[in-house]
Design an enzyme around this catalytic site. Structure first.
Site, mmCIF file in Angstrom:
data_model
loop_
_atom_site.group_PDB
_atom_site.id
_atom_site.type_symbol
_atom_site.label_atom_id
_atom_site.label_comp_id
_atom_site.label_asym_id
_atom_site.label_seq_id
_atom_site.Cartn_x
_atom_site.Cartn_y
_atom_site.Cartn_z
ATOM 1 N N LYS A 205 6.477 6.855 -0.368
ATOM 2 C CA LYS A 205 5.315 5.694 -0.269
ATOM 3 C C LYS A 205 4.550 5.634 -1.298
ATOM 4 C CE LYS A 205 1.161 4.375 2.430
ATOM 5 N NZ LYS A 205 0.550 4.431 3.859
HETATM 6 C C1 5RP Z 1 -3.843 6.638 2.912
HETATM 7 C C2 5RP Z 1 -2.553 5.961 3.374
HETATM 8 C C3 5RP Z 1 -2.539 4.577 3.986
HETATM 9 O O1 5RP Z 1 -1.845 4.662 5.252
HETATM 10 C C4 5RP Z 1 -2.184 3.358 3.221
HETATM 11 O O2 5RP Z 1 -3.239 3.442 2.356
HETATM 12 C C5 5RP Z 1 -1.689 2.256 3.912
HETATM 13 O O3 5RP Z 1 -2.462 1.638 4.171
HETATM 14 P P1 5RP Z 1 -2.935 0.172 3.463
HETATM 15 O O4 5RP Z 1 -1.928 -0.807 3.452
HETATM 16 O O5 5RP Z 1 -4.332 -0.091 4.185
HETATM 17 O O6 5RP Z 1 -3.370 0.659 2.000
HETATM 18 O O7 5RP Z 1 -1.351 6.341 3.352
HETATM 19 O O8 5RP Z 1 -3.496 7.627 1.992
#
Ligand code: 5RP
Length: 294
Positions: A205
């Site tokens: 991610k």
């Molecule tokens: C924090 C994360 C969150 O899940 C991620 O940031 C996704 O959320 P957003 O779309 O609000 O950024 O992994 O570390």
């Protein structure tokens, strides 16, 4: 000491050439995984489109009660039909996702920081593999800080979770965290996503950036993209469309869904881009029509 000065900045990404070594399975880098892993990956990623809409609501693990996530018990069942995967903590999922909801689960398994600290880069593995199995997790999410103070311990956490996941065929998702001193450049994301992938995760991610297609090309596992701070809906849809065009396998979006005035319609519109090839403009029209129809 490694000699970094003369390191070639490679430009041979072949972004127009599809991922090779995919024989027989629809996701990049997953060809050699066993049945159990492939099954979990197919729960997360729709085998028809190859992509996923993950809904991220794990923010409470370091932010506490967050705007838009005050009542997970009310929000999550309503969003369930429009997303493929719920990404959250075991506390939020056990208490607020009815077990009858058959969506896949990305379970956050690291924690240890809070918004009250300046440096958030020190975490531990907080959820053991037995509890991930009990929760029927389809993947385990590990915060990974490359280039930050906590790099060594977060890579230790990541490898600990990957090793446990390999024993029980549960994928690991490496969450590429941006440390307080890191710039969101393609150079940083190419380094961080590739290091995370080489540790052996099944999903990465990360965030959108310049030359994102090169970040994707150099990462041998599927990438899902975080939404980041709340943007106007048209901009968030544009970001989602852009990263899908550049090879992402979906989004892991939080604030741009749950902080929208219309979270359900926003999740639906994102799904149109991720699964049905809508452009951002078409998805925006869809979003407006969906609100109008109430
Ligand atoms: C924090 C994360 C969150 O899940 C991620 O940031 C996704 O959320 P957003 O779309 O609000 O950024 O992994 O570390």
């Amino acid at each position: 000491m490694a000699d970094l000065d003369g390191q070639k900045v490679s430009k041979d990404y072949h972004t127009e050439v599809p991922f090779s070594n995919q024989n027989g399975f629809f996701l990049r880098g997953c060809n050699s995984l066993d049945w159990g892993m492939k099954k979990h990956m197919s729960n997360i990623f729709n085998p028809k489109s190859g992509n996923t809409v993950m809904f991220a609501f794990d923010h409470g693990y370091f932010m506490g009660s967050t705007a838009g996530l005050e009542r997970l018990d009310l929000l999550l069942p309503k969003l369930a039909p429009y997303v493929d995967c719920f990404m959250g903590t075991r506390g939020a999922i056990r208490t607020c996702v009815p077990p009858e909801v058959t969506k896949s689960v990305a379970l956050r398994v690291t924690s240890g920081s809070s918004m009250l600290q300046e440096d958030l880069s020190h975490e531990v593995v907080a959820v053991n593999i037995e509890d991930a199995i009990r929760m029927n997790a389809d993947c385990m999410a590990v915060q990974t800080f490359i280039g930050a103070d906590g790099q060594l311990s977060s890579l230790e956490n990541l490898n600990q979770v990957i090793n446990a996941g390999m024993r029980y065929s549960i994928p690991t998702m490496g969450v590429c965290a941006v440390g307080k001193d890191m710039a969101r450049t393609d150079r940083f994301f190419k380094l961080a996503t590739r290091i995370i992938a080489e540790m052996g995760v099944q999903v990465v991610k990360t965030y959108d950036c310049e030359n994102f297609e090169e970040v994707v090309a150099a990462c041998p596992v599927p990438i899902v993209v975080a939404g980041g701070k709340k943007l106007p809906e048209d901009e968030a849809l544009k970001m989602a469309y852009g990263v899908m065009q550049k090879g992402a396998h979906g989004v892991d979006m939080g604030r741009n869904i749950f902080q929208s005035q219309h979270p359900i319609e926003m999740a639906m519109a994102v799904g149109k881009i991720v699964h049905e090839g809508f452009t951002d403009k078409e998805a925006l029209e869809f979003f407006k029509d969906a609100i109008h129809q109430g």
